[in-house]
Scaffold this motif. Structure first.
Motif, mmCIF file in Angstrom:
data_model
loop_
_atom_site.group_PDB
_atom_site.id
_atom_site.type_symbol
_atom_site.label_atom_id
_atom_site.label_comp_id
_atom_site.label_asym_id
_atom_site.label_seq_id
_atom_site.Cartn_x
_atom_site.Cartn_y
_atom_site.Cartn_z
ATOM 1 N N ARG A 1 0.762 -1.236 0.000
ATOM 2 C CA ARG A 1 0.000 0.000 0.000
ATOM 3 C C ARG A 1 0.801 1.299 0.000
ATOM 4 O O ARG A 1 0.248 2.352 0.152
ATOM 5 N N ARG A 2 2.107 1.269 -0.134
ATOM 6 C CA ARG A 2 2.867 2.514 -0.138
ATOM 7 C C ARG A 2 3.615 2.689 -1.449
ATOM 8 O O ARG A 2 4.597 3.387 -1.514
ATOM 9 N N GLY A 3 3.183 2.050 -2.488
ATOM 10 C CA GLY A 3 3.879 2.124 -3.751
ATOM 11 C C GLY A 3 4.852 0.974 -3.857
ATOM 12 O O GLY A 3 5.011 0.182 -2.949
ATOM 13 N N GLY A 4 5.517 0.887 -4.992
ATOM 14 C CA GLY A 4 6.457 -0.195 -5.213
ATOM 15 C C GLY A 4 7.685 -0.077 -4.330
ATOM 16 O O GLY A 4 7.996 0.979 -3.792
ATOM 17 N N MET A 5 8.375 -1.210 -4.171
ATOM 18 C CA MET A 5 9.596 -1.231 -3.376
ATOM 19 C C MET A 5 10.636 -0.270 -3.945
ATOM 20 O O MET A 5 11.375 0.354 -3.199
ATOM 21 N N PHE A 6 10.676 -0.169 -5.252
ATOM 22 C CA PHE A 6 11.635 0.736 -5.874
ATOM 23 C C PHE A 6 11.356 2.167 -5.412
ATOM 24 O O PHE A 6 12.263 2.883 -4.987
ATOM 25 N N GLN A 7 10.095 2.565 -5.466
ATOM 26 C CA GLN A 7 9.737 3.917 -5.053
ATOM 27 C C GLN A 7 10.021 4.136 -3.573
ATOM 28 O O GLN A 7 10.448 5.216 -3.172
ATOM 29 N N GLN A 8 9.816 3.118 -2.762
ATOM 30 C CA GLN A 8 10.107 3.239 -1.335
ATOM 31 C C GLN A 8 11.598 3.425 -1.091
ATOM 32 O O GLN A 8 11.995 4.200 -0.224
ATOM 33 N N ALA A 9 12.421 2.723 -1.833
ATOM 34 C CA ALA A 9 13.867 2.813 -1.648
ATOM 35 C C ALA A 9 14.434 4.104 -2.236
ATOM 36 O O ALA A 9 15.454 4.601 -1.768
ATOM 37 N N ASP A 10 13.772 4.639 -3.247
ATOM 38 C CA ASP A 10 14.237 5.859 -3.921
ATOM 39 C C ASP A 10 13.907 7.074 -3.048
ATOM 40 O O ASP A 10 12.944 7.802 -3.289
ATOM 41 N N ALA A 11 14.740 7.328 -2.053
ATOM 42 C CA ALA A 11 14.461 8.346 -1.037
ATOM 43 C C ALA A 11 14.303 9.747 -1.613
ATOM 44 O O ALA A 11 13.490 10.522 -1.135
ATOM 45 N N ASN A 12 15.078 10.091 -2.650
ATOM 46 C CA ASN A 12 14.990 11.454 -3.201
ATOM 47 C C ASN A 12 14.106 11.518 -4.450
ATOM 48 O O ASN A 12 14.061 12.547 -5.121
ATOM 49 N N ASN A 13 13.433 10.420 -4.775
ATOM 50 C CA ASN A 13 12.479 10.370 -5.891
ATOM 51 C C ASN A 13 13.067 10.813 -7.224
ATOM 52 O O ASN A 13 12.398 11.472 -8.017
ATOM 53 N N ASP A 14 14.306 10.410 -7.482
ATOM 54 C CA ASP A 14 14.932 10.782 -8.758
ATOM 55 C C ASP A 14 14.876 9.648 -9.789
ATOM 56 O O ASP A 14 15.473 9.744 -10.852
ATOM 57 N N GLY A 15 14.165 8.569 -9.478
ATOM 58 C CA GLY A 15 14.040 7.463 -10.417
ATOM 59 C C GLY A 15 15.220 6.509 -10.392
ATOM 60 O O GLY A 15 15.324 5.625 -11.233
ATOM 61 N N ARG A 16 16.100 6.685 -9.415
ATOM 62 C CA ARG A 16 17.272 5.815 -9.267
ATOM 63 C C ARG A 16 17.426 5.457 -7.798
ATOM 64 O O ARG A 16 17.163 6.283 -6.933
ATOM 65 N N VAL A 17 17.847 4.232 -7.527
ATOM 66 C CA VAL A 17 18.150 3.819 -6.164
ATOM 67 C C VAL A 17 19.656 3.651 -6.075
ATOM 68 O O VAL A 17 20.228 2.767 -6.708
ATOM 69 N N THR A 18 20.286 4.543 -5.314
ATOM 70 C CA THR A 18 21.732 4.444 -5.124
ATOM 71 C C THR A 18 22.033 3.337 -4.128
ATOM 72 O O THR A 18 21.132 2.877 -3.405
ATOM 73 N N ALA A 19 23.278 2.942 -4.058
ATOM 74 C CA ALA A 19 23.671 1.924 -3.088
ATOM 75 C C ALA A 19 23.344 2.390 -1.670
ATOM 76 O O ALA A 19 22.884 1.602 -0.839
ATOM 77 N N GLU A 20 23.545 3.666 -1.403
ATOM 78 C CA GLU A 20 23.251 4.198 -0.070
ATOM 79 C C GLU A 20 21.746 4.147 0.228
ATOM 80 O O GLU A 20 21.340 3.781 1.329
ATOM 81 N N GLU A 21 20.935 4.545 -0.740
ATOM 82 C CA GLU A 21 19.486 4.480 -0.549
ATOM 83 C C GLU A 21 19.039 3.035 -0.363
ATOM 84 O O GLU A 21 18.189 2.734 0.483
#
Length: 175
Positions: free
Chosen positions: A33-53
């Protein structure tokens, strides 16, 4: 991909409810219910998940699974966490058949053992990190230290191509 590698890769996703770093294939799946896992991990919402995120997201999921907050997830904590997540995602849909649940339990226990490097019955973040980082690097096709949804989905595309390319049995002709 060998069965052992598939199990180990899946272990990370299963262990922490499809956490971000290292569980790249699961990032494309929808979360509760909070969006996809990718979107959850993408803390700055730039469409990329960095290793740190990714590591931050995985650490948060690890903390959720660590019920007694002792810094390690036991097999029992793992099972309880996964059952709760599965029930939350399932909603009103019926539970999987008992045989499938038993296979999932067995597979999960094997995955847990694969991640428990020191065999003390607990998986710690220290045990999880090298594996997670290796899986992240394996998915980071362009080497930019970030995963895009395309990089995450590559496994699914390859699996579909492999399935589609599988030789079909020729129909036998009745004579």
């Amino acid at each position: 991909m060998t069965r052992t590698r598939k199990i180990t890769l899946s272990a990370l996703a299963v262990l922490l409810g499809a956490g971000a770093i290292g569980a790249a294939p699961a990032l494309a799946q929808e979360g509760p219910r909070r969006g996809g896992m990718f979107q959850q991990a993408d803390a700055n919402n730039d469409g990329r998940v960095t290793a740190e995120e990714g590591w931050a997201s995985l650490s948060a999921r690890f903390s959720e699974a660590d019920a007694n907050k002792d810094g390690g997830v036991t097999l029992e904590e793992f099972r309880n966490h996964m059952r709760a997540r599965m029930e939350a995602r399932r909603g009103d849909r019926p539970a999987p058949p008992a045989g499938r649940l038993a296979r999932m339990e067995e597979r999960g226990a094997g995955m847990f053992r694969a991640l428990d490097a020191d065999r003390d019955g607990r998986v710690t973040l220290a045990e999880l990190r090298p594996f997670a980082e290796a899986m992240f690097r394996a998915r980071d096709v362009n080497g930019d230290n970030a995963l895009t949804q395309d990089e995450v989905r590559r496994r699914h595309v390859r699996a579909e191509r492999h399935r589609d390319a599988a030789p079909q049995q020729a129909p036998t002709q009745a004579q």
